[in-house]
Design a protein around this motif. Sequence first.
Motif, mmCIF file in Angstrom:
data_model
loop_
_atom_site.group_PDB
_atom_site.id
_atom_site.type_symbol
_atom_site.label_atom_id
_atom_site.label_comp_id
_atom_site.label_asym_id
_atom_site.label_seq_id
_atom_site.Cartn_x
_atom_site.Cartn_y
_atom_site.Cartn_z
ATOM 1 N N PRO A 1 6.778 5.757 3.567
ATOM 2 C CA PRO A 1 5.528 5.062 3.903
ATOM 3 C C PRO A 1 4.793 4.510 2.687
ATOM 4 C CG PRO A 1 5.733 7.058 5.212
ATOM 5 C CD PRO A 1 6.863 7.082 4.213
ATOM 6 N N ASP A 2 4.731 5.272 1.599
ATOM 7 C CA ASP A 2 4.023 4.793 0.405
ATOM 8 C C ASP A 2 4.690 3.557 -0.180
ATOM 9 O OD1 ASP A 2 2.206 6.815 0.685
ATOM 10 O OD2 ASP A 2 3.009 8.054 -0.951
ATOM 11 N N ASP A 3 6.026 3.538 -0.152
ATOM 12 C CA ASP A 3 6.745 2.375 -0.680
ATOM 13 C C ASP A 3 6.512 1.146 0.194
ATOM 14 O OD1 ASP A 3 7.791 3.753 -2.839
ATOM 15 O OD2 ASP A 3 9.627 4.312 -1.773
ATOM 16 N N ARG A 4 6.545 1.344 1.505
ATOM 17 C CA ARG A 4 6.306 0.212 2.400
ATOM 18 C C ARG A 4 4.882 -0.315 2.243
ATOM 19 N NH1 ARG A 4 8.469 3.772 6.261
ATOM 20 N NH2 ARG A 4 6.600 3.509 7.557
ATOM 21 N N GLN A 5 3.942 0.593 2.117
ATOM 22 C CA GLN A 5 2.560 0.169 1.918
ATOM 23 C C GLN A 5 2.405 -0.615 0.619
ATOM 24 O OE1 GLN A 5 -0.102 0.055 3.740
ATOM 25 N NE2 GLN A 5 -1.355 -0.745 2.052
ATOM 26 N N ALA A 6 3.072 -0.150 -0.436
ATOM 27 C CA ALA A 6 3.012 -0.860 -1.717
ATOM 28 C C ALA A 6 3.614 -2.250 -1.598
ATOM 29 C CB ALA A 6 3.731 -0.054 -2.800
ATOM 30 N N PHE A 7 4.678 -2.370 -0.808
ATOM 31 C CA PHE A 7 5.294 -3.688 -0.599
ATOM 32 C C PHE A 7 4.304 -4.630 0.075
ATOM 33 C CE2 PHE A 7 7.326 -6.692 2.256
ATOM 34 C CZ PHE A 7 8.159 -7.380 1.386
ATOM 35 N N TRP A 8 3.693 -4.178 1.162
ATOM 36 C CA TRP A 8 2.776 -5.057 1.882
ATOM 37 C C TRP A 8 1.555 -5.389 1.038
ATOM 38 C CZ3 TRP A 8 5.100 -7.547 5.369
ATOM 39 C CH2 TRP A 8 6.059 -6.945 6.199
ATOM 40 N N ALA A 9 1.083 -4.407 0.266
ATOM 41 C CA ALA A 9 -0.068 -4.669 -0.596
ATOM 42 C C ALA A 9 0.240 -5.733 -1.630
ATOM 43 C CB ALA A 9 -0.509 -3.366 -1.274
ATOM 44 N N ALA A 10 1.460 -5.729 -2.133
ATOM 45 C CA ALA A 10 1.849 -6.677 -3.183
ATOM 46 C C ALA A 10 2.173 -8.057 -2.642
ATOM 47 C CB ALA A 10 3.045 -6.131 -3.960
ATOM 48 N N THR A 11 2.612 -8.148 -1.393
ATOM 49 C CA THR A 11 3.172 -9.417 -0.907
ATOM 50 C C THR A 11 2.351 -10.104 0.175
ATOM 51 O OG1 THR A 11 4.540 -8.297 0.768
ATOM 52 C CG2 THR A 11 5.520 -8.628 -1.429
ATOM 53 N N TYR B 1 4.945 -8.063 -6.878
ATOM 54 C CA TYR B 1 6.059 -7.317 -6.278
ATOM 55 C C TYR B 1 6.963 -6.742 -7.359
ATOM 56 C CZ TYR B 1 10.776 -6.754 -4.471
ATOM 57 O OH TYR B 1 12.038 -6.263 -4.214
ATOM 58 N N ARG B 2 7.307 -7.563 -8.349
ATOM 59 C CA ARG B 2 8.170 -7.082 -9.436
ATOM 60 C C ARG B 2 7.531 -5.876 -10.138
ATOM 61 N NH1 ARG B 2 12.337 -10.241 -10.843
ATOM 62 N NH2 ARG B 2 12.340 -12.473 -10.321
ATOM 63 N N LYS B 3 6.250 -5.991 -10.404
ATOM 64 C CA LYS B 3 5.554 -4.916 -11.114
ATOM 65 C C LYS B 3 5.523 -3.644 -10.275
ATOM 66 C CE LYS B 3 1.193 -3.829 -13.413
ATOM 67 N NZ LYS B 3 -0.165 -4.349 -13.776
ATOM 68 N N ALA B 4 5.276 -3.783 -8.987
ATOM 69 C CA ALA B 4 5.158 -2.617 -8.118
ATOM 70 C C ALA B 4 6.453 -1.824 -8.033
ATOM 71 C CB ALA B 4 4.716 -3.053 -6.722
ATOM 72 N N PHE B 5 7.602 -2.514 -8.147
ATOM 73 C CA PHE B 5 8.880 -1.843 -7.938
ATOM 74 C C PHE B 5 9.822 -1.932 -9.144
ATOM 75 C CE2 PHE B 5 7.250 -2.933 -3.727
ATOM 76 C CZ PHE B 5 7.246 -1.663 -3.141
ATOM 77 N N PRO C 1 14.043 -12.004 -5.681
ATOM 78 C CA PRO C 1 14.012 -11.693 -4.251
ATOM 79 C C PRO C 1 14.100 -12.984 -3.445
ATOM 80 C CG PRO C 1 11.803 -11.529 -5.178
ATOM 81 C CD PRO C 1 12.740 -11.776 -6.335
ATOM 82 N N ILE C 2 15.087 -13.076 -2.579
ATOM 83 C CA ILE C 2 15.239 -14.293 -1.776
ATOM 84 C C ILE C 2 14.443 -14.207 -0.481
ATOM 85 C CG2 ILE C 2 17.534 -14.713 -2.741
ATOM 86 C CD1 ILE C 2 18.528 -13.971 0.211
ATOM 87 N N GLY C 3 13.832 -13.070 -0.222
ATOM 88 C CA GLY C 3 13.086 -12.819 0.999
ATOM 89 C C GLY C 3 13.037 -11.324 1.219
ATOM 90 N N ALA C 4 12.736 -10.919 2.435
ATOM 91 C CA ALA C 4 12.728 -9.505 2.786
ATOM 92 C C ALA C 4 13.117 -9.380 4.249
ATOM 93 C CB ALA C 4 11.364 -8.879 2.526
ATOM 94 N N ILE C 5 13.591 -8.188 4.629
ATOM 95 C CA ILE C 5 14.033 -7.943 5.999
ATOM 96 C C ILE C 5 13.348 -6.687 6.513
ATOM 97 C CG2 ILE C 5 15.993 -7.593 7.547
ATOM 98 C CD1 ILE C 5 17.789 -8.746 5.319
ATOM 99 N N THR C 6 12.568 -6.820 7.586
ATOM 100 C CA THR C 6 12.062 -5.646 8.286
ATOM 101 C C THR C 6 13.088 -5.241 9.340
ATOM 102 O OG1 THR C 6 10.812 -7.163 9.718
ATOM 103 C CG2 THR C 6 9.594 -6.036 7.955
ATOM 104 N N ILE C 7 13.253 -3.940 9.508
ATOM 105 C CA ILE C 7 14.250 -3.419 10.445
ATOM 106 C C ILE C 7 13.660 -2.216 11.168
ATOM 107 C CG2 ILE C 7 16.579 -2.457 10.698
ATOM 108 C CD1 ILE C 7 17.276 -3.792 7.998
ATOM 109 N N GLY C 8 13.909 -2.126 12.457
ATOM 110 C CA GLY C 8 13.451 -0.978 13.231
ATOM 111 C C GLY C 8 13.748 -1.181 14.703
ATOM 112 N N TYR C 9 13.265 -0.264 15.514
ATOM 113 C CA TYR C 9 13.415 -0.383 16.960
ATOM 114 C C TYR C 9 12.292 -1.268 17.474
ATOM 115 C CZ TYR C 9 16.870 3.275 16.543
ATOM 116 O OH TYR C 9 17.988 3.984 16.190
ATOM 117 N N GLY C 10 12.659 -2.330 18.159
ATOM 118 C CA GLY C 10 11.686 -3.318 18.575
ATOM 119 C C GLY C 10 10.690 -2.790 19.592
ATOM 120 N N ALA C 11 9.454 -3.276 19.502
ATOM 121 C CA ALA C 11 8.411 -3.002 20.483
ATOM 122 C C ALA C 11 8.050 -4.314 21.158
ATOM 123 C CB ALA C 11 7.200 -2.377 19.793
ATOM 124 N N ALA C 12 7.115 -4.252 22.098
ATOM 125 C CA ALA C 12 6.684 -5.466 22.799
ATOM 126 C C ALA C 12 6.293 -6.528 21.782
ATOM 127 C CB ALA C 12 5.517 -5.148 23.721
#
Length: 210
Positions: free
Chosen positions: A56-66, A155-159, A167-178
Amino acid sequence: MIVEYGDVVRKRRMVRNYDPDRPVPAEVVRRLLGYAVHAPSAGFSQGWGFLVLEEPDDRQAFWAATTPAGMAESGWSQGMRRAPLIVVPHSNRDVYLERYAEPDKGWTDRRESRWPVPYWHVDAGFASLLMLLGAVDEGLGACFFGIPPESIPGYRKAFDVPDAYTPIGAITIGYGAADRRSPSLRRGRREMAQVTHRGRWGVGYENRHA
């Protein structure tokens, strides 16, 4: 759940909302990354790199940076932030320039201008698509999206991403919701006859001549 390849292709779509309470199992994450590294690459250079964000902390850092200012509260952002897994594919131009300076290729000057298109980005895109298709095969949803250019330094600094990797983009992955339908889908899918050509440009592939 294993489905036929044709069904995987037809079912693939960009999913923008996820069930935050269903993490992606570790063995599934490994399979998705395994699909990625089986992508083709020019000269078998394999100049890609994948940053896997599950905590969770890593994902939050990603969203905060991007996330651009003012976007955090959007419906798109809220749905995407629920994804339990983010994979960021990167390309590395230098790996390709070095590979093609080897004896079996022989471009010893390492000039980028020799390349008709930046195959390092193309190949990272191939790897990304294999993950997108693999997600469908695993019963998951996924979405490929871009990182705003102005967000990349943060983003580079955060990670601690090395300068050689882009980075050519990013991919979110999970079980889909509505999920609401993207407004872009109103454009409709172009027919094969509109985008394919037989023999020369402007002659429809499906045209038949007596």
